[in-house]
Design a protein around this motif. Structure first.
Motif, PDB file in Angstrom:
ATOM      1  N   GLU A 173       0.811  -1.219   0.000  1.00 26.13           N
ATOM      2  CA  GLU A 173       0.000   0.000   0.000  1.00 26.13           C
ATOM      3  C   GLU A 173       0.847   1.273   0.000  1.00 26.13           C
ATOM      4  O   GLU A 173       0.294   2.373  -0.087  1.00 26.13           O
ATOM      5  CB  GLU A 173      -0.929   0.023   1.221  1.00 26.13           C
ATOM      6  N   PHE A 174       2.158   1.151   0.120  1.00 28.22           N
ATOM      7  CA  PHE A 174       3.003   2.350   0.153  1.00 28.22           C
ATOM      8  C   PHE A 174       2.859   3.127  -1.157  1.00 28.22           C
ATOM      9  O   PHE A 174       3.097   2.579  -2.237  1.00 28.22           O
ATOM     10  CB  PHE A 174       4.473   1.982   0.336  1.00 28.22           C
ATOM     11  N   ALA A 175       2.528   4.398  -1.062  1.00 31.27           N
ATOM     12  CA  ALA A 175       2.434   5.240  -2.252  1.00 31.27           C
ATOM     13  C   ALA A 175       3.804   5.506  -2.860  1.00 31.27           C
ATOM     14  O   ALA A 175       3.924   5.740  -4.066  1.00 31.27           O
ATOM     15  CB  ALA A 175       1.751   6.560  -1.907  1.00 31.27           C
ATOM     16  N   PHE A 176       4.857   5.460  -2.018  1.00 30.59           N
ATOM     17  CA  PHE A 176       6.227   5.692  -2.467  1.00 30.59           C
ATOM     18  C   PHE A 176       7.127   4.592  -1.892  1.00 30.59           C
ATOM     19  O   PHE A 176       7.935   4.831  -0.989  1.00 30.59           O
ATOM     20  CB  PHE A 176       6.711   7.076  -2.019  1.00 30.59           C
ATOM     21  N   PRO A 177       7.017   3.377  -2.421  1.00 24.38           N
ATOM     22  CA  PRO A 177       7.781   2.259  -1.866  1.00 24.38           C
ATOM     23  C   PRO A 177       9.291   2.422  -1.976  1.00 24.38           C
ATOM     24  O   PRO A 177      10.028   1.987  -1.082  1.00 24.38           O
ATOM     25  CB  PRO A 177       7.285   1.050  -2.664  1.00 24.38           C
ATOM     26  N   TYR A 178       9.760   3.040  -3.060  1.00 29.15           N
ATOM     27  CA  TYR A 178      11.201   3.240  -3.201  1.00 29.15           C
ATOM     28  C   TYR A 178      11.728   4.138  -2.088  1.00 29.15           C
ATOM     29  O   TYR A 178      12.704   3.802  -1.403  1.00 29.15           O
ATOM     30  CB  TYR A 178      11.518   3.853  -4.563  1.00 29.15           C
ATOM     31  N   GLU A 179      11.086   5.272  -1.897  1.00 31.12           N
ATOM     32  CA  GLU A 179      11.546   6.226  -0.880  1.00 31.12           C
ATOM     33  C   GLU A 179      11.442   5.632   0.529  1.00 31.12           C
ATOM     34  O   GLU A 179      12.332   5.823   1.369  1.00 31.12           O
ATOM     35  CB  GLU A 179      10.726   7.512  -0.976  1.00 31.12           C
ATOM     36  N   MET A 180      10.361   4.906   0.784  1.00 31.62           N
ATOM     37  CA  MET A 180      10.189   4.307   2.113  1.00 31.62           C
ATOM     38  C   MET A 180      11.239   3.232   2.380  1.00 31.62           C
ATOM     39  O   MET A 180      11.810   3.169   3.483  1.00 31.62           O
ATOM     40  CB  MET A 180       8.782   3.719   2.245  1.00 31.62           C
ATOM     41  N   THR A 181      11.523   2.412   1.394  1.00 31.52           N
ATOM     42  CA  THR A 181      12.539   1.371   1.594  1.00 31.52           C
ATOM     43  C   THR A 181      13.901   1.989   1.835  1.00 31.52           C
ATOM     44  O   THR A 181      14.663   1.525   2.707  1.00 31.52           O
ATOM     45  CB  THR A 181      12.589   0.432   0.379  1.00 31.52           C
ATOM     46  N   ALA A 182      14.217   3.049   1.107  1.00 31.56           N
ATOM     47  CA  ALA A 182      15.498   3.728   1.299  1.00 31.56           C
ATOM     48  C   ALA A 182      15.620   4.273   2.717  1.00 31.56           C
ATOM     49  O   ALA A 182      16.663   4.136   3.375  1.00 31.56           O
ATOM     50  CB  ALA A 182      15.659   4.849   0.278  1.00 31.56           C
ATOM     51  N   LYS A 183      14.557   4.902   3.221  1.00 31.52           N
ATOM     52  CA  LYS A 183      14.572   5.464   4.570  1.00 31.52           C
ATOM     53  C   LYS A 183      14.639   4.369   5.630  1.00 31.52           C
ATOM     54  O   LYS A 183      15.333   4.508   6.654  1.00 31.52           O
ATOM     55  CB  LYS A 183      13.334   6.329   4.791  1.00 31.52           C
ATOM     56  N   LEU A 184      13.907   3.285   5.415  1.00 31.79           N
ATOM     57  CA  LEU A 184      13.928   2.183   6.375  1.00 31.79           C
ATOM     58  C   LEU A 184      15.308   1.538   6.436  1.00 31.79           C
ATOM     59  O   LEU A 184      15.792   1.182   7.518  1.00 31.79           O
ATOM     60  CB  LEU A 184      12.863   1.151   6.016  1.00 31.79           C
ATOM     61  N   ALA A 185      15.942   1.392   5.280  1.00 30.63           N
ATOM     62  CA  ALA A 185      17.286   0.823   5.256  1.00 30.63           C
ATOM     63  C   ALA A 185      18.260   1.706   6.034  1.00 30.63           C
ATOM     64  O   ALA A 185      19.119   1.209   6.779  1.00 30.63           O
ATOM     65  CB  ALA A 185      17.749   0.647   3.815  1.00 30.63           C
ATOM     66  N   LYS A 186      18.111   3.012   5.897  1.00 29.71           N
ATOM     67  CA  LYS A 186      18.982   3.939   6.635  1.00 29.71           C
ATOM     68  C   LYS A 186      18.740   3.856   8.140  1.00 29.71           C
ATOM     69  O   LYS A 186      19.654   4.047   8.943  1.00 29.71           O
ATOM     70  CB  LYS A 186      18.770   5.372   6.151  1.00 29.71           C
ATOM     71  N   ALA A 187      17.502   3.582   8.532  1.00 27.29           N
ATOM     72  CA  ALA A 187      17.169   3.512   9.957  1.00 27.29           C
ATOM     73  C   ALA A 187      17.749   2.277  10.635  1.00 27.29           C
ATOM     74  O   ALA A 187      17.939   2.254  11.858  1.00 27.29           O
ATOM     75  CB  ALA A 187      15.658   3.541  10.137  1.00 27.29           C
ATOM     76  N   LEU A 188      18.034   1.240   9.854  1.00 27.08           N
ATOM     77  CA  LEU A 188      18.562   0.006  10.432  1.00 27.08           C
ATOM     78  C   LEU A 188      20.010   0.160  10.880  1.00 27.08           C
ATOM     79  O   LEU A 188      20.814   0.841  10.246  1.00 27.08           O
ATOM     80  CB  LEU A 188      18.505  -1.125   9.395  1.00 27.08           C
ATOM     81  N   LYS A 189      20.326  -0.518  11.959  1.00 33.08           N
ATOM     82  CA  LYS A 189      21.726  -0.667  12.340  1.00 33.08           C
ATOM     83  C   LYS A 189      22.393  -1.624  11.342  1.00 33.08           C
ATOM     84  O   LYS A 189      21.717  -2.434  10.715  1.00 33.08           O
ATOM     85  CB  LYS A 189      21.823  -1.260  13.747  1.00 33.08           C
ATOM     86  N   PRO A 190      23.715  -1.550  11.194  1.00 32.01           N
ATOM     87  CA  PRO A 190      24.387  -2.559  10.356  1.00 32.01           C
ATOM     88  C   PRO A 190      24.044  -3.964  10.867  1.00 32.01           C
ATOM     89  O   PRO A 190      24.124  -4.237  12.070  1.00 32.01           O
ATOM     90  CB  PRO A 190      25.868  -2.236  10.557  1.00 32.01           C
ATOM     91  N   GLY A 191      23.624  -4.823   9.970  1.00 28.91           N
ATOM     92  CA  GLY A 191      23.189  -6.153  10.372  1.00 28.91           C
ATOM     93  C   GLY A 191      21.736  -6.219  10.787  1.00 28.91           C
ATOM     94  O   GLY A 191      21.211  -7.307  11.065  1.00 28.91           O
ATOM     95  N   GLY A 192      21.063  -5.069  10.846  1.00 28.48           N
ATOM     96  CA  GLY A 192      19.639  -5.045  11.187  1.00 28.48           C
ATOM     97  C   GLY A 192      18.803  -5.646  10.072  1.00 28.48           C
ATOM     98  O   GLY A 192      19.232  -5.748   8.922  1.00 28.48           O
ATOM     99  N   ARG A 193      17.574  -6.031  10.422  1.00 29.94           N
ATOM    100  CA  ARG A 193      16.721  -6.743   9.469  1.00 29.94           C
ATOM    101  C   ARG A 193      15.486  -5.920   9.098  1.00 29.94           C
ATOM    102  O   ARG A 193      14.907  -5.238   9.937  1.00 29.94           O
ATOM    103  CB  ARG A 193      16.264  -8.076  10.067  1.00 29.94           C
ATOM    104  N   LEU A 194      15.123  -6.017   7.817  1.00 26.76           N
ATOM    105  CA  LEU A 194      13.889  -5.429   7.306  1.00 26.76           C
ATOM    106  C   LEU A 194      13.038  -6.572   6.773  1.00 26.76           C
ATOM    107  O   LEU A 194      13.495  -7.356   5.940  1.00 26.76           O
ATOM    108  CB  LEU A 194      14.191  -4.413   6.207  1.00 26.76           C
ATOM    109  N   VAL A 195      11.799  -6.663   7.270  1.00 28.03           N
ATOM    110  CA  VAL A 195      10.974  -7.840   7.024  1.00 28.03           C
ATOM    111  C   VAL A 195       9.683  -7.464   6.309  1.00 28.03           C
ATOM    112  O   VAL A 195       8.953  -6.571   6.749  1.00 28.03           O
ATOM    113  CB  VAL A 195      10.636  -8.556   8.354  1.00 28.03           C
TER     114      VAL A 195
END
Length: 253
Positions: A173-195
């Motif tokens: 449902e994300f209207a901007f999936p590219y931008e959201m994924t980029a921001k979520l990846a930045k929020a993760l610690k190194p080795g952190g997981r996005l599910v």
């Protein structure tokens, strides 16, 4: 079918199938893919917004009025949320982000898993959902869940602070999936997981239950998440849920 009645009184677009898919999304885009990573199509699935990303139509957002559906008693039987939490191997003290937290059903479960020294960041773009979530947490005495108001392009999470971010039936449902994924990846610690937790489009049973724009194949998730600029790599796909994939990516160290 009771979902049809619920839809009528809420005016919301739910993922469950309440009628046939009426319109094929087969028109040429009005905007060239070379000009933008998104396409707009005049003819499209009526349950989508007519906006396409990497060949996939983006679904309509479920409004806050549908919160009772998220709270339905049979949800555990249908989706096995407890198995989801267990499969992610949450450790006490973790910082976990529930993206598209809604009314907080899974946030509350995660709060128990991370313990009193951990934190759950409950992110949503709807103030009304966060208000419902906040009231629920206070009523239940849950102190380690923090509501976070995000936007369509930004979850508003600090860089390198999150051990695990997960999205249950929401990424599509994300209207901007590219931008959201980029921001979520930045929020993760190194080795952190996005599910990604998404209804399995490959499964004929799921396609009979769920509107197609509210489903995703594992291959499509991998295609969208594996773009090199995100710095994510596929770790595993966990198949313990009745109708959903659990697709885990890890931030490169």
């Amino acid at each position: 079918m009771r979902f049809r009645h619920f839809l009528a009184i809420t005016g919301c677009s739910l993922a469950f199938l309440v009628g046939p898919e009426l319109v094929a999304a087969d028109e040429k885009p009005t905007e060239s893919a070379s000009e933008s990573r998104y396409e707009t199509r005049l003819r499209h699935d009526p349950n989508g917004i007519g906006k396409f990303y990497m060949g996939r139509e983006i679904a309509r957002v479920m409004g806050w009025q549908a919160a009772p559906w998220l709270e339905r008693p049979e949800r555990e039987k249908e989706e096995k949320l407890s198995s989801l939490v267990k499969s992610l191997e949450i450790k006490p003290g973790m910082t976990v982000a529930d993206i598209g937290a809604g009314s907080g059903v899974i946030s509350a479960m995660m709060a128990k898993a991370v313990g009193e020294n951990g934190t759950v960041l409950a992110v949503d773009i709807q103030d009304e959902m966060l208000s419902l979530l906040d009231k629920k947490m206070k009523a239940r005495g849950i102190m380690n869940v923090t509501p976070v108001l995000g936007t369509e392009k930004d979850p508003n999470l600090k860089p390198n602070t999150v051990d695990l971010a997960f999205m249950v039936d929401v990424y599509h449902e994300f209207a901007f999936p590219y931008e959201m994924t980029a921001k979520l990846a930045k929020a993760l610690k190194p080795g952190g997981r996005l599910v990604w937790v998404e209804y399995r489009k490959e499964d004929p049973k799921v396609r009979r239950m769920i509107k197609l724009v509210h489903t995703m194949t594992e291959a499509q998730v991998k295609k969208e998440a594996s773009q090199p600029e995100f710095g994510l790599k596929w770790k595993e796909t966990i198949d313990v849920l009745p109708v959903q994939h659990i697709i885990v990516f890890e931030k490169k160290k």
